[in-house]
Design a protein around this motif. Structure first.
Motif, PDB file in Angstrom:
ATOM      1  N   HIS A   4       0.824  -1.217   0.000  1.00 19.14           N
ATOM      2  CA  HIS A   4       0.000   0.000   0.000  1.00 19.14           C
ATOM      3  C   HIS A   4       0.864   1.275   0.000  1.00 19.14           C
ATOM      4  N   GLU A  18      -2.226   0.236   8.190  1.00 15.97           N
ATOM      5  CA  GLU A  18      -1.389  -0.830   7.635  1.00 15.97           C
ATOM      6  C   GLU A  18      -0.204  -0.275   6.857  1.00 15.97           C
ATOM      7  N   GLN A  72      -0.329  -6.275   6.417  1.00 20.25           N
ATOM      8  CA  GLN A  72      -1.021  -6.595   7.671  1.00 20.25           C
ATOM      9  C   GLN A  72      -2.430  -7.049   7.315  1.00 20.25           C
TER      10      GLN A  72
HETATM   11 ZN   LIG Z   1      -2.442  -5.163   2.687  1.00 20.76          ZN
END
Ligand SMILES: [Zn+2]
Length: 374
Positions: A4, A18, A72
């Protein structure tokens, strides 16, 4: 690849995002890997958005050797926690499974986290479209309070990094395991074992019994045709008299040598003792090794015994025992038996337990391994 970034925050709970944790771990991982000599290419070094196509292109264009994506997890059930690792099982030639297994296994060891699965059905762009071995690790659940709190700390992130580094180290620098099968060939099991080894592209070493070679010549020839190494265990199936003197041993060995040569065309160079008869005869054992060495043959010890000839032990027990005995040894000569029917049945699963080992064959070019019995 710290997953991300930028406008794509990934999952978030209670203000913990995350994308931040992924980046923290990726940056520490880069430092640690660079310190020990790896060249690390970062997909992102700050809070930037990168499209998945761009990530894959960066790795493919750089000709990276592996791709590790850090993420995560989160879900609706707050009690769910643990580590999950994904790879794309469709392309077996990429060795992604071994990479995923190692990173998963070592991260569990370093963190003490709960193991969820290593999954082969990853549908992610980064695990599917990369050309090199690739995996994606979800190092914890932000939806689980306990893990969310840990994941935000430097100490816990360091443990995760330590595990991933160790997994990568094993991937590039595996320990060595020599699989040896003693006392065959046998009609019931050897063929099955050969099939498993072929499927897993592993070469092993078979210490044969001359009488059995005479009885099962096709199987003996198949062992050689499949590229495995042959050694001698004994000629006689009942080997109780062989180890009473050096002369007895040599006489039996010569017969075995002849049987193997006539049936397979191979002039055997290596030998091993079936352990059962050697317990009380250390002196004879030494004298035999001396004499055989003088004659140009190479003796190999084993240092982990599968105990597969003991029928009383269940499969789960055997696998657990093997794992405990193997653990951490840099070189393992594993003594198994292709006369034990069970061994053929669970060999596949047994080999799966040791992703940190590369399976090799014993040949006379391998330095004698005298490891001492367990
Ligand atoms: Zn992810």
């Amino acid at each position: 690849d710290g997953g991300h970034g930028g406008e794509d925050e990934g999952c978030a709970r209670e203000g913990v995002r995350e994308k931040d944790i992924n980046l923290d771990i990726a940056i520490q991982l880069q430092k640690k890997l660079s310190d020990i000599g790896y060249q690390v290419i970062m997909i992102r070094e700050g809070d930037q958005y990168k499209a998945k196509e761009e990530r894959v292109e960066m790795a493919n264009e750089a000709g990276a050797h592996i791709y590790v994506s850090i993420h995560q997890n989160a879900c609706d059930k707050p009690e769910v926690k643990g580590v999950e690792t994904w790879y794309d099982g469709k392309d077996g030639s990429r060795d992604s499974k071994r990479l995923a297994q190692l990173i998963h296994q070592e991260t569990l060891k370093s963190t003490g986290a709960l193991s969820r699965e290593v999954k082969d059905n990853a549908e992610f762009h980064v695990t599917g479209k990369t050309k090199m071995p690739a995996c994606l690790i979800e190092t914890g659940f932000l939806s689980n309070k306990e893990e969310r709190e840990k994941l935000g700390t430097k100490e816990y992130q360091e443990k995760i990094v330590e595990g991933i580094v160790q997994g990568i180290e094993y991937y590039f620098y595996p320990n060595t395991m020599y699989l040896t099968f003693d006392r065959g060939p046998s009609v019931e099991s050897t063929n099955k074992i050969l099939d498993v080894l072929k499927e897993k592209k592993i070469k092993a070493t078979f210490f044969l019994v001359g009488e059995r070679v005479r009885q099962n010549p096709e199987i003996a020839r198949k062992i050689v045709a499949n590229g495995h190494t042959i050694g001698i265990s004994s000629f006689k199936e009942d080997d109780s008299e062989i180890y009473q003197s050096v002369d007895n041993y040599i006489e039996d060995f010569e017969e075995a040598y002849k049987a193997v040569l006539e049936v397979t065309g191979v002039g055997v160079k290596i030998f091993q003792f079936p352990q059962e008869n050697m317990d009380n005869s250390e002196k004879i054992r030494e004298l035999i090794i001396q004499e055989m060495t003088a004659r140009g043959f190479v003796y190999y010890d084993w240092n982990v015994k599968l105990k597969d000839e003991l029928i009383s032990e269940g499969v789960e027990e055997l696998i657990k025992n093997a794992k405990e005995r193997v653990m951490g040894k840099e070189k393992v000569v594993l003594l198994a038996h292709d006369t034990a029917y069970n061994t053929a049945l669970y060999l596949d699963r047994l080999i799966e337990q040791f992703p940190e080992y590369k399976m090799e064959v014993l040949t006379e070019d391998v330095d004698p391994i005298l490891l001492g019995k367990e």
